[in-house]
Design an enzyme around this catalytic site. Structure first.
Site, PDB file in Angstrom:
ATOM      1  N   LYS A  28       0.382  -1.125   0.197  1.00  0.00           N
ATOM      2  CA  LYS A  28      -0.262  -0.147  -0.459  1.00  0.00           C
ATOM      3  C   LYS A  28       0.871   1.613  -0.110  1.00  0.00           C
ATOM      4  O   LYS A  28       0.910   2.491  -0.661  1.00  0.00           O
ATOM      5  CB  LYS A  28      -1.529  -0.077   1.252  1.00  0.00           C
ATOM      6  CG  LYS A  28      -1.879   1.277   1.447  1.00  0.00           C
ATOM      7  CD  LYS A  28      -2.962   0.588   2.190  1.00  0.00           C
ATOM      8  CE  LYS A  28      -3.397   0.397   3.893  1.00  0.00           C
ATOM      9  NZ  LYS A  28      -3.082   1.857   4.674  1.00  0.00           N
ATOM     10  N   GLY A 101      -5.130   7.653   5.413  1.00  0.00           N
ATOM     11  CA  GLY A 101      -3.951   9.023   5.929  1.00  0.00           C
ATOM     12  C   GLY A 101      -3.181   9.282   5.135  1.00  0.00           C
ATOM     13  O   GLY A 101      -2.546  10.673   4.866  1.00  0.00           O
ATOM     14  N   ARG A 129      -8.982  12.059  12.629  1.00  0.00           N
ATOM     15  CA  ARG A 129      -7.830  11.939  12.463  1.00  0.00           C
ATOM     16  C   ARG A 129      -7.068  13.264  12.767  1.00  0.00           C
ATOM     17  O   ARG A 129      -6.839  14.179  11.685  1.00  0.00           O
ATOM     18  CB  ARG A 129      -6.964  10.397  11.602  1.00  0.00           C
ATOM     19  CG  ARG A 129      -7.437   9.737  12.049  1.00  0.00           C
ATOM     20  CD  ARG A 129      -6.987   8.659  10.855  1.00  0.00           C
ATOM     21  NE  ARG A 129      -6.071   8.674  10.731  1.00  0.00           N
ATOM     22  CZ  ARG A 129      -4.772   7.136  10.513  1.00  0.00           C
ATOM     23  NH1 ARG A 129      -5.516   7.294   9.105  1.00  0.00           N
ATOM     24  NH2 ARG A 129      -3.584   7.323  10.595  1.00  0.00           N
ATOM     25  N   SER A 174       6.888   9.210  12.384  1.00  0.00           N
ATOM     26  CA  SER A 174       5.873   8.987  10.997  1.00  0.00           C
ATOM     27  C   SER A 174       6.583   9.237   9.755  1.00  0.00           C
ATOM     28  O   SER A 174       6.611  10.720   9.261  1.00  0.00           O
ATOM     29  CB  SER A 174       4.845   9.978  11.182  1.00  0.00           C
ATOM     30  OG  SER A 174       3.640   9.673  10.773  1.00  0.00           O
ATOM     31  N   GLN A 176       4.344   9.038   6.918  1.00  0.00           N
ATOM     32  CA  GLN A 176       4.043   9.984   6.422  1.00  0.00           C
ATOM     33  C   GLN A 176       4.379  11.535   6.792  1.00  0.00           C
ATOM     34  O   GLN A 176       4.204  12.346   5.562  1.00  0.00           O
ATOM     35  CB  GLN A 176       2.349  10.038   7.053  1.00  0.00           C
ATOM     36  CG  GLN A 176       1.988   8.343   6.958  1.00  0.00           C
ATOM     37  CD  GLN A 176       0.268   7.823   6.995  1.00  0.00           C
ATOM     38  OE1 GLN A 176      -0.546   9.483   7.738  1.00  0.00           O
ATOM     39  NE2 GLN A 176      -0.019   7.078   7.306  1.00  0.00           N
ATOM     40  N   ASP A 327       2.002  -1.037  12.204  1.00  0.00           N
ATOM     41  CA  ASP A 327       0.300  -1.606  11.352  1.00  0.00           C
ATOM     42  C   ASP A 327       0.297  -3.499  11.578  1.00  0.00           C
ATOM     43  O   ASP A 327      -0.856  -3.718  11.509  1.00  0.00           O
ATOM     44  CB  ASP A 327       0.063  -1.557   9.936  1.00  0.00           C
ATOM     45  CG  ASP A 327       0.861   0.324   9.345  1.00  0.00           C
ATOM     46  OD1 ASP A 327       0.246   0.892  10.672  1.00  0.00           O
ATOM     47  OD2 ASP A 327       0.670   0.595   8.388  1.00  0.00           O
ATOM     48  N   ARG A 358      -6.191   1.551  18.360  1.00  0.00           N
ATOM     49  CA  ARG A 358      -6.121   0.200  17.699  1.00  0.00           C
ATOM     50  C   ARG A 358      -5.535  -0.444  19.245  1.00  0.00           C
ATOM     51  O   ARG A 358      -6.098  -1.719  19.113  1.00  0.00           O
ATOM     52  CB  ARG A 358      -5.030  -0.493  16.752  1.00  0.00           C
ATOM     53  CG  ARG A 358      -5.442   0.457  15.268  1.00  0.00           C
ATOM     54  CD  ARG A 358      -4.791  -0.125  14.605  1.00  0.00           C
ATOM     55  NE  ARG A 358      -4.946  -0.228  12.720  1.00  0.00           N
ATOM     56  CZ  ARG A 358      -4.213   0.117  11.943  1.00  0.00           C
ATOM     57  NH1 ARG A 358      -2.317  -0.210  12.314  1.00  0.00           N
ATOM     58  NH2 ARG A 358      -5.498   0.533  11.035  1.00  0.00           N
TER      59      ARG A 358
END
Ligand code: S3P
Length: 450
Positions: A28, A101, A129, A174, A176, A327, A358
């Site tokens: 992904k 995200g 988020r 992160s 991201q 993850d 989570r």
């Protein structure tokens, strides 16, 4: 609620062993980046093995809205005609990133140094988020963000007309955030520097280099210092997306906890910034082997073979490993419930701001299934009940989170009584063939009438 359509409750029950080969889809993270960097380059990028999950399809649609030509040629085979660095057009409508995200944060970075406006939204999960972690560094480039309270979507970003390069130490581990800053740095003159205390997945750095950018990573006492030289001409590439280790985790872990199982999961990307789960499982005593280790498209790859492992033991997962398996904690907790002794997971605060909280989602569902779980803000502990020792007999709430849904379905293959989930719909965001693939291996999943 499913992200698309009505909720689809399902149930998993203990049955026969899982056997066979599980060909999981493309990664992904790499898929999102292939589309975005393809859109920012000049020429035609050809991609094979692209994940056709909803998250990535939403990014493909977004790249079209910013002016790239994105074409699907067949299963996983896509091409992107890019507009070049700084060439994004202003989208004519709101960009809906669905559940993703990664999609929204990377795209915000990619447009933040071009003088256009774009408004982003998502589903109920994504709109809850935090985005300030991305908009704060983007403001340093000169971009402006106008969102809801708490830095939530929907949000409009006004890209900087005269961007300046940035030096930014990421306050949270992160990939991201790191990637958003690097993508913004592409259209800023001079050198943009990102410093991360802990190594997070480095697909953006690897791929930027592949597209011809000048990007250097130095390991220093402050952490990893990544320096990108702005305003490169990115040249279109041919990309073979490796299969996703985060998706492979589900058939692998299901095989470890299901009696008599023997499953081969071929061609899995094992970039060290992603492979922490497999290290942890081997420490727990899992019968997991890496076969045929090789390199494909600049990423290490291997075939994983997982067999039923009745003698796994709980372990302490070190905090410094968290980023490389961030993850995978939900499915690890399912394995931990089937091990003997306690599994302690620390330094995992980030789990609270994923597609769902989570830690809370797994702890609640595991407790309902008869497992003792303790939790704190950045840690949790699962008391193992030994192989096949989890009573089950409960239904878990998935909170629009694909990995929570898949984790509880896998748990149900090992429990005394079936385990339900309220909605299997979100699984399509990352692993659209999960249910079919698991059924072929022999998993006893069934749709429950609403
Ligand atoms: C991702 C980074 C991780 C991960 C997500 C994918 C990426 O998020 O949880 O599924 O592709 O960069 P964070 O950057 O928030 O840790």
């Amino acid at each position: 609620m499913s992200s698309h359509g009505d909720p689809q409750p399902m149930e998993a029950a203990r049955g026969g062993p899982l056997r066979g080969t599980a060909e999981v889809p493309g990664d992904k993270s790499v898929s999102h980046r292939s589309l975005i960097l393809g859109a920012l380059s000049v020429g035609e990028t050809k991609i094979t093995g692209l994940l056709e999950g909803q998250d990535v399809l939403d990014t493909a649609k977004a790249m079209r809205a910013f002016g790239a030509e994105v074409t699907r040629h067949g299963a996983g085979a896509w091409s992107v005609h890019g507009v070049g660095v700084g060439g994004f057009a202003e989208p004519g409508n709101v960009i809906d990133c669905g559940n993703s995200g990664t999609g929204v944060r990377l795209i915000m970075g990619a447009m933040a140094t071009t003088p256009i406006a774009a408004t982003f939204t998502g589903d109920a999960s994504l709109n809850g988020r935090p985005m300030a972690r991305v908009t704060d560094p983007l403001a340093l480039f000169g971009a402006r963000a106008y969102g809801r309270a708490g830095g939530r979507l929907p949000m409009t970003i006004l890209g900087a007309a005269e961007p300046v390069p940035v030096r930014y130490a990421t306050p949270v581990p992160s990939a991201q955030v790191k990637s958003a800053v690097l993508l913004a740095g592409l259209n800023a003159p001079g050198k943009t520097v990102v410093i991360e205390a802990e190594a997070t997945r480095d697909h953006t750095e690897r791929m930027l280099k592949g597209f011809g950018a000048e990007i250097v990573t130095e390991v220093t006492p402050e952490g990893r210092v990544i320096t990108l030289t702005g305003q490169p001409e990115l040249v279109a590439q041919t990309i073979a997306v490796p299969r996703d280790p985060s998706s492979a985790a589900f058939p692998v872990c299901a095989a470890l906890i299901t009696e008599g199982s023997d499953v081969l999961v071929p061609g899995i990307g094992l970039n060290p910034t992603r492979a922490g789960l497999f290290t942890t499982l081997i420490e727990m005593g899992a019968d997991l082997t890496l076969e045929n280790e090789r390199e494909e498209g600049g990423e290490p790859v291997a075939d994983l073979r997982a067999r039923f492992s009745p003698d796994m033991r709980g372990v302490e997962v070190p905090p410094e490993r968290a980023a490389s398996m961030i993850d995978e904690y939900p499915i690890l907790s399912v394995v931990a419930a089937n091990a003997t002794g306690r599994t302690e997971m620390r330094g995992v605060k980030e789990l609270r701001v994923k597609e769902s909280d989570r830690i809370a989602a797994m702890a609640t569902g595991l407790r309902a299934c008869g497992v003792t779980v303790e939790e704190g803000e950045d840690w949790w502990i699962v008391e193992g009940r030994g192989a096949g020792g989890v009573p089950g007999g409960a239904s878990a709430t998935t909170h629009l989170d694909h990995r929570i849904a898949m984790s509880f379905l896998c748990l149900g293959l090992s429990t005394g009584k079936p385990v339900g989930i309220d909605d299997a719909g979100p699984i399509a965001t990352s692993f659209p063939i999960f249910l079919d693939l698991m059924a072929e291996l022999g998993a006893g999943f069934r749709v429950v009438a609403r």
